[in-house]
Design a protein around this motif. Sequence first.
Motif, PDB file in Angstrom:
ATOM      1  N   GLU A  91      18.535  88.431  30.261  1.00  0.00           N
ATOM      2  CA  GLU A  91      19.078  87.143  30.679  1.00  0.00           C
ATOM      3  C   GLU A  91      18.602  86.784  32.086  1.00  0.00           C
ATOM      4  O   GLU A  91      18.368  87.654  32.920  1.00  0.00           O
ATOM      5  CB  GLU A  91      20.611  87.160  30.656  1.00  0.00           C
ATOM      6  CG  GLU A  91      21.215  87.109  29.263  1.00  0.00           C
ATOM      7  CD  GLU A  91      22.731  86.989  29.308  1.00  0.00           C
ATOM      8  OE1 GLU A  91      23.294  86.464  28.336  1.00  0.00           O
ATOM      9  OE2 GLU A  91      23.347  87.419  30.300  1.00  0.00           O
ATOM     10  N   ILE A  92      18.472  85.489  32.330  1.00  0.00           N
ATOM     11  CA  ILE A  92      18.114  84.958  33.637  1.00  0.00           C
ATOM     12  C   ILE A  92      19.267  84.109  34.137  1.00  0.00           C
ATOM     13  O   ILE A  92      19.825  83.300  33.387  1.00  0.00           O
ATOM     14  CB  ILE A  92      16.824  84.113  33.569  1.00  0.00           C
ATOM     15  CG1 ILE A  92      15.646  84.988  33.137  1.00  0.00           C
ATOM     16  CG2 ILE A  92      16.528  83.445  34.908  1.00  0.00           C
ATOM     17  CD1 ILE A  92      14.363  84.216  32.898  1.00  0.00           C
ATOM     18  N   SER A  93      19.641  84.287  35.382  1.00  0.00           N
ATOM     19  CA  SER A  93      20.777  83.558  35.939  1.00  0.00           C
ATOM     20  C   SER A  93      20.494  82.062  36.025  1.00  0.00           C
ATOM     21  O   SER A  93      19.407  81.634  36.423  1.00  0.00           O
ATOM     22  CB  SER A  93      21.091  84.091  37.341  1.00  0.00           C
ATOM     23  OG  SER A  93      22.070  83.299  37.977  1.00  0.00           O
ATOM     24  N   SER A  94      21.477  81.270  35.621  1.00  0.00           N
ATOM     25  CA  SER A  94      21.406  79.826  35.848  1.00  0.00           C
ATOM     26  C   SER A  94      21.753  79.502  37.292  1.00  0.00           C
ATOM     27  O   SER A  94      21.174  78.599  37.904  1.00  0.00           O
ATOM     28  CB  SER A  94      22.359  79.082  34.898  1.00  0.00           C
ATOM     29  OG  SER A  94      21.993  79.281  33.558  1.00  0.00           O
ATOM     30  N   SER A  95      22.730  80.216  37.837  1.00  0.00           N
ATOM     31  CA  SER A  95      23.115  80.015  39.227  1.00  0.00           C
ATOM     32  C   SER A  95      22.027  80.556  40.153  1.00  0.00           C
ATOM     33  O   SER A  95      21.219  81.405  39.763  1.00  0.00           O
ATOM     34  CB  SER A  95      24.445  80.716  39.516  1.00  0.00           C
ATOM     35  OG  SER A  95      25.469  80.205  38.693  1.00  0.00           O
ATOM     36  N   VAL A  96      22.007  80.045  41.376  1.00  0.00           N
ATOM     37  CA  VAL A  96      20.927  80.397  42.293  1.00  0.00           C
ATOM     38  C   VAL A  96      21.467  80.515  43.717  1.00  0.00           C
ATOM     39  O   VAL A  96      22.384  79.787  44.107  1.00  0.00           O
ATOM     40  CB  VAL A  96      19.790  79.350  42.224  1.00  0.00           C
ATOM     41  CG1 VAL A  96      20.289  77.980  42.683  1.00  0.00           C
ATOM     42  CG2 VAL A  96      18.580  79.785  43.026  1.00  0.00           C
ATOM     43  N   LEU A  97      20.901  81.456  44.466  1.00  0.00           N
ATOM     44  CA  LEU A  97      21.170  81.585  45.898  1.00  0.00           C
ATOM     45  C   LEU A  97      19.919  81.124  46.634  1.00  0.00           C
ATOM     46  O   LEU A  97      18.843  81.698  46.462  1.00  0.00           O
ATOM     47  CB  LEU A  97      21.488  83.039  46.262  1.00  0.00           C
ATOM     48  CG  LEU A  97      21.642  83.345  47.754  1.00  0.00           C
ATOM     49  CD1 LEU A  97      22.830  82.592  48.345  1.00  0.00           C
ATOM     50  CD2 LEU A  97      21.790  84.845  47.990  1.00  0.00           C
ATOM     51  N   SER A  98      20.064  80.070  47.438  1.00  0.00           N
ATOM     52  CA  SER A  98      18.929  79.508  48.171  1.00  0.00           C
ATOM     53  C   SER A  98      19.062  79.826  49.652  1.00  0.00           C
ATOM     54  O   SER A  98      20.069  79.475  50.282  1.00  0.00           O
ATOM     55  CB  SER A  98      18.862  77.987  47.975  1.00  0.00           C
ATOM     56  OG  SER A  98      18.640  77.650  46.620  1.00  0.00           O
ATOM     57  N   VAL A  99      18.060  80.481  50.176  1.00  0.00           N
ATOM     58  CA  VAL A  99      17.986  80.731  51.613  1.00  0.00           C
ATOM     59  C   VAL A  99      17.103  79.630  52.198  1.00  0.00           C
ATOM     60  O   VAL A  99      15.933  79.501  51.820  1.00  0.00           O
ATOM     61  CB  VAL A  99      17.383  82.114  51.910  1.00  0.00           C
ATOM     62  CG1 VAL A  99      17.411  82.403  53.402  1.00  0.00           C
ATOM     63  CG2 VAL A  99      18.131  83.192  51.144  1.00  0.00           C
TER      64      VAL A  99
END
Length: 361
Positions: A170-178
């Motif tokens: 699975e690949i996350s739909s949510s994302v952490l953007s720096v």
Amino acid sequence: MAGTGLPSLGRVKLADLVPSDGLPSDSYKISVSILSQSLAQFSAVIVQFPTTDGALLRSGLESARLYFHQRETYPPSDIIHHTSESHDWCKTSGYYANPHLWQETYDYRPGLTSSELNNSIELPPAGLSDIFTLFGKAARDILDAISYHLNLRSSPFVEILDNAPLRNQEISSSVLSVCCHGRPSFQGPQQHHNIPATQEDGQLLMYPDNDHQVDKSLISLVKSDRAGLHVRDYQGRWILVDGDLGPQEAIVFPGLALYQATAGYVNPALHRTEINMEANMYGRCSLGFKLLPKSMTSLDCSEMRAAGYGVEAQFQLPVPVDDFMQRSHPTDHLFNRPAFQCFNFQPTHDGMYSILRLRFC
């Protein structure tokens, strides 16, 4: 707003928003009330993480500054993005740049490994996995608190969220953007002359996203190393929301996906970022987490109907998430909901608030 709500942006402890079985505690009910009132009045709220998490957030921001500082002065055209409207919205990973906004971004998405153009593995900012976990859990607890305020059943949006933890492949739909805004050494061919600027207190300030931005998330969390995030409140005023954040505090605001899923009863935040042109050599760095719905699902208002809410015509039909994420969304109609519940609050000794009584505006 004195006497009819919060006198300023609400501040709640994340520990008080963690749901538990049985009857809700007084601290939970008060925190949910402050959270909901702050979102209604200011479209944002300050959430206080446990003190021990402050070190993780601080190290993440320090790593971000070093990561962007060591990059070239201008990126190759292959990694320049000018818009977020893309069919690959759930596949972004690695470094991107938008010279028109004077913004650089490193997206961390569990399940995807980023690589540079020469196919070498990129060394990302440090601590992203831990920060993603911290923000992801917080976003889900906050979403449940909003659901409690709306009288929805527990975890009503679980069907449109990623598995926690992710299953194999699975690949996350949510994302952490720096993100890094306004790195002085980040130079583009246009030299940013088209970005509106103002002079305040002897400092040159720029608003690259001059109109505003709206996240398509359910919930967004932002932690920055210096003030500059402005959100428009329900009266149409732009307010600085991260001017006095503690080391373990972050800004939380709702996005368009939650607006759609709640039939418009939770308005999304319109926000913009201020760039101080006299900032230091690193620019303005921030950690931004977006809790996003899964791509192969739909946003519908069945939970709102089940709770007895009226659902207007524009929210009647389910909207596939992929379609929702790829299309543009006009924002001039977002602030026309009926009057919200107001509460009377008084500050406590630790900077939080206690509720006095319930009333309607």
